[in-house]
Design a protein around this motif. Structure first.
Motif, short mmCIF file in Angstrom:
data_model
loop_
_atom_site.label_atom_id
_atom_site.label_comp_id
_atom_site.label_asym_id
_atom_site.label_seq_id
_atom_site.Cartn_x
_atom_site.Cartn_y
_atom_site.Cartn_z
N ALA A 42 -1.66 11.76 -9.16
CA ALA A 42 -0.65 12.75 -8.64
C ALA A 42 -1.23 13.86 -8.13
N PRO A 43 -1.47 14.88 -8.65
CA PRO A 43 -2.64 16.61 -8.45
C PRO A 43 -3.70 15.89 -6.80
N LEU A 44 -4.39 14.31 -7.55
CA LEU A 44 -4.98 14.08 -6.24
C LEU A 44 -5.92 14.05 -4.37
N PHE A 45 -3.50 13.70 -4.82
CA PHE A 45 -2.99 13.49 -3.55
C PHE A 45 -1.88 14.67 -3.01
N SER A 46 -1.95 16.03 -3.28
CA SER A 46 -1.31 17.00 -2.90
C SER A 46 -1.66 17.71 -1.44
N VAL A 74 0.66 -1.31 -0.13
CA VAL A 74 0.30 0.19 0.74
C VAL A 74 1.15 0.93 0.25
N LYS A 75 2.04 1.42 0.56
CA LYS A 75 2.86 2.50 0.86
C LYS A 75 3.29 2.48 -0.33
N TYR A 76 4.11 1.82 -0.86
CA TYR A 76 4.90 1.72 -2.21
C TYR A 76 4.06 2.24 -3.79
N SER A 77 2.45 1.84 -3.36
CA SER A 77 2.07 2.47 -4.42
C SER A 77 1.49 3.80 -4.00
N PHE A 78 1.27 4.08 -2.96
CA PHE A 78 1.13 5.76 -3.02
C PHE A 78 2.35 6.28 -2.90
N ASP A 79 3.87 5.96 -2.89
CA ASP A 79 4.95 6.56 -3.18
C ASP A 79 5.16 6.79 -4.29
N ARG A 80 4.80 5.63 -5.11
CA ARG A 80 4.82 5.87 -6.52
C ARG A 80 4.42 6.65 -7.29
N VAL A 81 3.33 6.65 -6.89
CA VAL A 81 1.97 7.77 -7.75
C VAL A 81 3.21 8.85 -8.03
N LYS A 82 3.21 9.48 -6.39
CA LYS A 82 2.92 10.69 -6.90
C LYS A 82 5.20 11.39 -7.11
N LYS A 83 6.13 10.10 -7.22
CA LYS A 83 6.78 9.82 -7.42
C LYS A 83 7.50 9.62 -8.57
N ILE A 84 6.50 9.47 -9.94
CA ILE A 84 6.39 9.54 -11.12
C ILE A 84 5.82 10.33 -11.02
N LYS A 85 4.64 10.84 -10.92
CA LYS A 85 3.99 12.10 -11.03
C LYS A 85 3.72 12.37 -12.69
N SER A 86 3.80 11.57 -13.29
CA SER A 86 2.84 11.19 -14.52
C SER A 86 2.20 12.69 -15.48
N ASP A 87 2.87 13.15 -16.47
CA ASP A 87 1.45 14.51 -16.89
C ASP A 87 0.30 14.00 -16.67
N VAL A 88 0.10 12.69 -17.13
CA VAL A 88 -1.10 12.21 -17.21
C VAL A 88 -2.08 11.70 -16.15
N PHE A 118 -9.72 13.08 1.79
CA PHE A 118 -8.75 11.81 1.68
C PHE A 118 -9.06 11.10 1.95
N PRO A 119 -10.25 10.38 2.68
CA PRO A 119 -10.15 8.36 2.23
C PRO A 119 -11.01 8.79 0.83
N PHE A 120 -12.10 9.78 0.24
CA PHE A 120 -12.67 9.71 -0.65
C PHE A 120 -11.66 9.48 -2.27
N LYS A 121 -10.31 10.03 -1.72
CA LYS A 121 -9.87 9.71 -2.95
C LYS A 121 -8.75 8.99 -2.59
N VAL A 122 -8.04 8.08 -1.41
CA VAL A 122 -8.26 6.59 -1.33
C VAL A 122 -9.40 5.70 -1.80
N ALA A 123 -9.82 6.15 -2.11
CA ALA A 123 -11.23 5.05 -3.00
C ALA A 123 -11.49 5.19 -4.39
N THR A 124 -10.46 6.09 -5.00
CA THR A 124 -10.57 5.72 -6.57
C THR A 124 -9.30 5.56 -7.39
N GLY A 125 -9.47 5.10 -8.11
CA GLY A 125 -8.18 3.85 -9.03
C GLY A 125 -6.93 4.58 -8.45
N ALA A 126 -6.75 5.53 -8.63
CA ALA A 126 -5.55 5.51 -7.81
C ALA A 126 -4.79 5.94 -7.03
#
Length: 513
Positions: free
Chosen positions: A129-133, A112-126, A156-164
């Motif tokens: 990552a902006p969802l976890f500001s 779980v930690k890895y999944s959230f960390d990589r979304v922010k680290k990769i920070k893909s243009d599309v 934040f719980p709403f954002k956790v529940a998304t595809g992100a």
């Protein structure tokens, strides 16, 4: 005689019961679903669009999800979740035991930690990552994961529940780059057993799934079509059994709910479509006077009637009807087409008339081409603008708007979760997903203020003020609010659960009758 009578009764009951239950062969018969939504990436760190997230809903799990028509996240991969303390800055979840990736490896909090960390680290243009500001850091220990937020964020719980929030196997996904290929390692209700980009996704029920979904449904073949007309042809030729998102407007307008050969489901939706305007200094739309002039020339009712045959409703606000905080800020500010007021604004801006700019749209995205031409017609009829319209393949289109290469572009927005916050930060906040270059301290403050209310009914005033600011600054112009349509053959049910504004696409709800 008593024995014979008993055997006869049992035989009758057995036959009757067999007739009431679906045959095993029928249960294993694949349901074929067609859509025009495209998948940008199979990697959750690399996509923030409806087509990709629809697939993620089925092949990945997030810690939380939404029940059909639910407004509050419920546990999925998590056993339980909640804020700790009274500051809405520490959010902790305990994982559900027994979750296994396709490799057989058990999911842990480290995944779980890895999944959230990589979304922010990769920070893909599309990517999302902006969802976890507001996410500062993540801790993992055993089966417990703790999120530390930089500011209080009740959403934040709403954002956790998304595809992100999709949880990936940390041994299969690189930390610094998106995973390539057609393999998916998730723990959702389905396994992805075959995938051809822009063609199809083959989904088989995941027998080892554990989570919020009760029953994993039928096998599904999800087929992708480049245009609404191609989806309609597939439906007419009986190549698919369910058609959703989106048939051509004329076809939708002509649907007959009493047709005995098909099921027609129409419902309200929170999906919106906005015209986004590039506010950067390099854009001809940089001056707010120019953007306000465009707002004075848009006729939504004509757009909804002539292009969409009344299958959409004109929208005058950032937040759609049915969501807390909805207003009519653009109607209040620009109540009717007025070329004189538009010309006065352009004169004040000191720009050369006609103002020329580029307008891009995603090819195959519903009636995007027809919509672009109608907006071009409305603006050019005033003699004040010259609009260069061009369509792009979906992925290319995303990269162009993300790179600030388009002056204006129309994009549909499917809400990530049932809360007005999903229409704020991602669309008009600094560093927004729509990447218009817009930044407003007043808007950012209102977004942050609204996130401090755990009781979401208290955010209406903040969003009224926010929408008034947006109507003045015009980084976007609301166009219309979608209605949801699903068409299926008479023997397929459950289409009403496919999409309901919670951001979840429930293929497992489809079944044979």
């Amino acid at each position: 005689m008593r024995i014979l009578l008993a055997l006869l009764v049992l035989a009758i009951v057995g036959v009757s019961g067999w007739q009431l239950l679906p045959a095993q062969d029928d249960k294993n018969k694949t349901i074929i679903v067609g859509t025009t939504d495209a998948v940008t990436s199979l990697d959750p760190a690399g996509a923030y669009d409806a087509g990709s997230w629809a697939l993620y809903s089925n092949v990945f799990q997030s810690l939380l999800t939404f029940d059909p028509n639910g407004a509050t996240p419920v546990p999925d991969a998590a056993k339980n979740c909640g804020f700790e303390g009274g500051g809405l800055r520490t959010y902790r979840c305990e994982l559900r035991p027994g979750l296994k990736f396709p490799s057989g490896r058990a999911m842990t909090a480290e995944d779980v930690k890895y999944s959230f960390d990589r979304v922010k680290k990769i920070k893909s243009d599309v990517g999302p990552a902006p969802l976890f500001s507001t996410l500062g850091s993540v801790d993992a220990e055993g089966m417990v994961v703790t999120f530390h937020l930089s500011t209080p964020d009740a959403t934040f719980p709403f954002k956790v529940a998304t595809g992100a929030g999709s949880i990936v196997d940390h041994t299969r996904y690189p930390m610094d780059a998106l995973r390539t290929g057609s393999q998916v390692d998730g723990t959702g209700p389905y396994r992805l057993t075959g995938y051809t980009k822009d063609k199809s996704a083959e989904l088989k029920p995941n027998s080892s799934y554990e989570g919020a979904v009760d029953g994993t449904g039928y096998p599904v073949d999800l087929r992708y079509y480049p245009q609404a007309s191609a989806l309609d042809k597939a439906w007419q030729d009986k190549q698919i059994e369910v058609a959703t998102r989106t048939l051509p407007p004329k076809v939708l307008a002509a649907l007959n709910p009493s047709d005995p050969d098909q099921r027609v489901l129409e419902s309200d939706s929170s999906e919106t479509r906005n015209l986004y305007l590039n506010t950067r200094s390099s854009s001809p739309l940089h001056d707010v006077h120019v953007r306000r002039a465009i707002a004075w020339l848009i006729n939504r009712e004509q757009l909804a009637g002539s292009v969409y045959d009344g299958t959409v409703d004109a929208l005058y606000s950032l937040v759609p009807a049915g969501i807390t905080g909805h207003t009519t800020s653009f109607f209040d500010t620009y109540p009717a087409q007025d070329a004189k007021k538009a010309r006065k604004l352009l004169t004040e801006a000191g720009v050369s008339i006609p103002v020329r700019f580029t307008y891009g749209y995603g090819e195959g995205r519903g009636a995007g081409a027809e919509e672009a031409m109608e907006i071009k017609r409305q603006l050019e009829a005033s003699g004040l603008f010259k609009v260069d319209v061009k369509g792009y393949e979906w992925t290319d289109f995303q990269k162009r708007w993300a790179g600030g290469k388009l002056d204006a572009y129309a994009v549909g927005w499917v809400p990530d979760y049932p809360d007005p916050d999903t229409f704020a930060g991602p669309l008009v906040g600094t560093g927004s997903t729509m990447n218009t270059g817009y930044s407003s301290k007043a808007v950012d403050r209102l977004i942050t203020d609204s996130q401090q209310y755990a009781d979401r009914s208290r955010v209406a005033a903040d969003f009224r003020n926010l929408q008034a600011e947006v109507a003045q600054d015009v980084p976007l112009i609301p166009l219309w609010q979608q209605k949801e349509y699903v068409v299926s053959t008479e023997d397929v049910g459950g289409g009403q659960y496919l999409s309901d504004g919670t951001g979840v696409f429930r293929l497992w709800k489809l079944g044979r009758l």
